[in-house]
Design a protein around this motif. Structure first.
Motif, PDB file in Angstrom:
ATOM      1  N   ALA A 115       0.836  -1.203   0.000  1.00 15.98           N
ATOM      2  CA  ALA A 115       0.000   0.000   0.000  1.00 15.98           C
ATOM      3  C   ALA A 115       0.873   1.256   0.000  1.00 15.98           C
ATOM      4  O   ALA A 115       0.542   2.244  -0.648  1.00 15.98           O
ATOM      5  N   TRP A 116       1.984   1.202   0.719  1.00 15.58           N
ATOM      6  CA  TRP A 116       2.878   2.363   0.789  1.00 15.58           C
ATOM      7  C   TRP A 116       3.471   2.666  -0.593  1.00 15.58           C
ATOM      8  O   TRP A 116       3.519   3.808  -1.025  1.00 15.58           O
ATOM      9  N   VAL A 117       3.907   1.629  -1.301  1.00 14.92           N
ATOM     10  CA  VAL A 117       4.471   1.818  -2.637  1.00 14.92           C
ATOM     11  C   VAL A 117       3.401   2.340  -3.589  1.00 14.92           C
ATOM     12  O   VAL A 117       3.647   3.252  -4.374  1.00 14.92           O
ATOM     13  N   ASP A 118       2.192   1.772  -3.507  1.00 14.90           N
ATOM     14  CA  ASP A 118       1.105   2.243  -4.368  1.00 14.90           C
ATOM     15  C   ASP A 118       0.774   3.705  -4.096  1.00 14.90           C
ATOM     16  O   ASP A 118       0.600   4.488  -5.027  1.00 14.90           O
ATOM     17  N   ALA A 119       0.687   4.083  -2.818  1.00 13.27           N
ATOM     18  CA  ALA A 119       0.373   5.472  -2.469  1.00 13.27           C
ATOM     19  C   ALA A 119       1.491   6.395  -2.915  1.00 13.27           C
ATOM     20  O   ALA A 119       1.248   7.476  -3.451  1.00 13.27           O
ATOM     21  N   ARG A 120       2.725   5.974  -2.705  1.00 12.15           N
ATOM     22  CA  ARG A 120       3.872   6.801  -3.094  1.00 12.15           C
ATOM     23  C   ARG A 120       3.903   6.977  -4.617  1.00 12.15           C
ATOM     24  O   ARG A 120       4.114   8.074  -5.116  1.00 12.15           O
ATOM     25  N   THR A 121       3.657   5.909  -5.347  1.00 12.18           N
ATOM     26  CA  THR A 121       3.638   5.975  -6.805  1.00 12.18           C
ATOM     27  C   THR A 121       2.519   6.897  -7.275  1.00 12.18           C
ATOM     28  O   THR A 121       2.707   7.714  -8.177  1.00 12.18           O
ATOM     29  N   PHE A 122       1.359   6.777  -6.627  1.00 14.33           N
ATOM     30  CA  PHE A 122       0.232   7.635  -6.991  1.00 14.33           C
ATOM     31  C   PHE A 122       0.558   9.100  -6.728  1.00 14.33           C
ATOM     32  O   PHE A 122       0.298   9.965  -7.566  1.00 14.33           O
ATOM     33  N   LEU A 123       1.145   9.381  -5.560  1.00 19.48           N
ATOM     34  CA  LEU A 123       1.459  10.769  -5.217  1.00 19.48           C
ATOM     35  C   LEU A 123       2.529  11.350  -6.138  1.00 19.48           C
ATOM     36  O   LEU A 123       2.504  12.541  -6.443  1.00 19.48           O
TER      37      LEU A 123
ATOM     38  N   ARG B  51      -1.615  20.421  -7.587  1.00 21.03           N
ATOM     39  CA  ARG B  51      -2.860  21.078  -7.195  1.00 21.03           C
ATOM     40  C   ARG B  51      -3.811  20.089  -6.517  1.00 21.03           C
ATOM     41  O   ARG B  51      -4.483  20.422  -5.535  1.00 21.03           O
ATOM     42  N   LEU B  52      -3.854  18.869  -6.994  1.00 20.33           N
ATOM     43  CA  LEU B  52      -4.713  17.850  -6.399  1.00 20.33           C
ATOM     44  C   LEU B  52      -4.226  17.482  -4.993  1.00 20.33           C
ATOM     45  O   LEU B  52      -5.037  17.287  -4.085  1.00 20.33           O
ATOM     46  N   ILE B  53      -2.922  17.440  -4.807  1.00 15.36           N
ATOM     47  CA  ILE B  53      -2.364  17.158  -3.475  1.00 15.36           C
ATOM     48  C   ILE B  53      -2.707  18.286  -2.511  1.00 15.36           C
ATOM     49  O   ILE B  53      -3.061  18.052  -1.351  1.00 15.36           O
ATOM     50  N   GLN B  54      -2.619  19.544  -2.978  1.00 14.10           N
ATOM     51  CA  GLN B  54      -2.968  20.682  -2.133  1.00 14.10           C
ATOM     52  C   GLN B  54      -4.446  20.620  -1.725  1.00 14.10           C
ATOM     53  O   GLN B  54      -4.796  20.895  -0.583  1.00 14.10           O
ATOM     54  N   ILE B  55      -5.296  20.242  -2.661  1.00 12.60           N
ATOM     55  CA  ILE B  55      -6.720  20.098  -2.354  1.00 12.60           C
ATOM     56  C   ILE B  55      -6.935  18.991  -1.320  1.00 12.60           C
ATOM     57  O   ILE B  55      -7.734  19.138  -0.386  1.00 12.60           O
ATOM     58  N   ALA B  56      -6.210  17.912  -1.462  1.00 12.04           N
ATOM     59  CA  ALA B  56      -6.330  16.804  -0.509  1.00 12.04           C
ATOM     60  C   ALA B  56      -5.916  17.248   0.893  1.00 12.04           C
ATOM     61  O   ALA B  56      -6.577  16.911   1.880  1.00 12.04           O
ATOM     62  N   PHE B  57      -4.831  18.008   1.012  1.00 14.13           N
ATOM     63  CA  PHE B  57      -4.408  18.511   2.324  1.00 14.13           C
ATOM     64  C   PHE B  57      -5.466  19.431   2.920  1.00 14.13           C
ATOM     65  O   PHE B  57      -5.706  19.414   4.127  1.00 14.13           O
ATOM     66  N   LYS B  58      -6.107  20.244   2.079  1.00 19.59           N
ATOM     67  CA  LYS B  58      -7.181  21.112   2.572  1.00 19.59           C
ATOM     68  C   LYS B  58      -8.333  20.267   3.122  1.00 19.59           C
ATOM     69  O   LYS B  58      -8.889  20.581   4.174  1.00 19.59           O
ATOM     70  N   ARG B  59      -8.673  19.204   2.408  1.00 23.73           N
ATOM     71  CA  ARG B  59      -9.771  18.332   2.859  1.00 23.73           C
ATOM     72  C   ARG B  59      -9.437  17.668   4.180  1.00 23.73           C
ATOM     73  O   ARG B  59     -10.283  17.558   5.064  1.00 23.73           O
ATOM     74  N   VAL B  60      -8.173  17.240   4.330  1.00 24.58           N
ATOM     75  CA  VAL B  60      -7.753  16.586   5.569  1.00 24.58           C
ATOM     76  C   VAL B  60      -7.831  17.558   6.742  1.00 24.58           C
ATOM     77  O   VAL B  60      -8.250  17.204   7.849  1.00 24.58           O
ATOM     78  N   LYS B  61      -7.446  18.808   6.509  1.00 23.10           N
ATOM     79  CA  LYS B  61      -7.468  19.825   7.567  1.00 23.10           C
ATOM     80  C   LYS B  61      -8.871  20.340   7.839  1.00 23.10           C
ATOM     81  O   LYS B  61      -9.087  21.048   8.814  1.00 23.10           O
ATOM     82  N   GLY B  62      -9.838  20.025   6.967  1.00 30.57           N
ATOM     83  CA  GLY B  62     -11.204  20.467   7.180  1.00 30.57           C
ATOM     84  C   GLY B  62     -11.492  21.839   6.610  1.00 30.57           C
ATOM     85  O   GLY B  62     -12.503  22.450   6.943  1.00 30.57           O
ATOM     86  N   VAL B  63     -10.601  22.340   5.743  1.00 36.74           N
ATOM     87  CA  VAL B  63     -10.789  23.649   5.127  1.00 36.74           C
ATOM     88  C   VAL B  63     -11.806  23.509   3.991  1.00 36.74           C
ATOM     89  O   VAL B  63     -11.742  22.566   3.201  1.00 36.74           O
TER      90      VAL B  63
END
Length: 122
Positions: free
Chosen positions: A71-79, A85-97
């Protein structure tokens, strides 16, 4: 059998009716299983200590706290292949923004793109 003999002795040595003997026997059977259920046998995961195999079952069981490398390799490969921009949006979602309208549309576009199409057999 001992309980039947004890019951007969309590009655003064007189013979017990057949229904009473069945009732006592059924109670004893139920009591046996109730006692057996309350005291489970504890087995060692390592089995016999005298066995030639020194790798016990306890040493080969999976550890829930271990890192899932696949799972770690799959997530790392995906990231690594994911837009920043998609990663920034994901961090906003995690923080509840709350996402802006443009960010929400961008996220929806990527979700639709990643959805797997299920073929309909008919």
């Amino acid at each position: 059998m001992m309980e039947l003999a004890d019951a007969q002795n309590r009655k003064g040595g007189l013979p017990l009716p057949e229904a009473a003997m069945y009732r006592i026997a059924s109670f004893e059977v139920a009591d046996y299983w109730r006692t057996k259920k309350r005291s489970p046998n504890m087995l060692s995961l390592d089995g016999d200590e005298d066995a030639d195999n020194d790798t016990g079952l306890a040493t080969v069981l999976p550890d829930d706290s271990a890192l899932d490398l696949d799972a770690w390799v799959d997530a790392r490969t995906f990231l690594l292949s994911c837009p920043k921009r998609l990663i920034q949006i994901a961090f906003k979602r995690v923080k509840g923004v709350t996402l802006e309208n443009a960010e929400y549309k961008y996220l929806s576009k990527w979700r639709k793109r990643e959805q797997k199409i299920i073929p309909i057999c008919g």
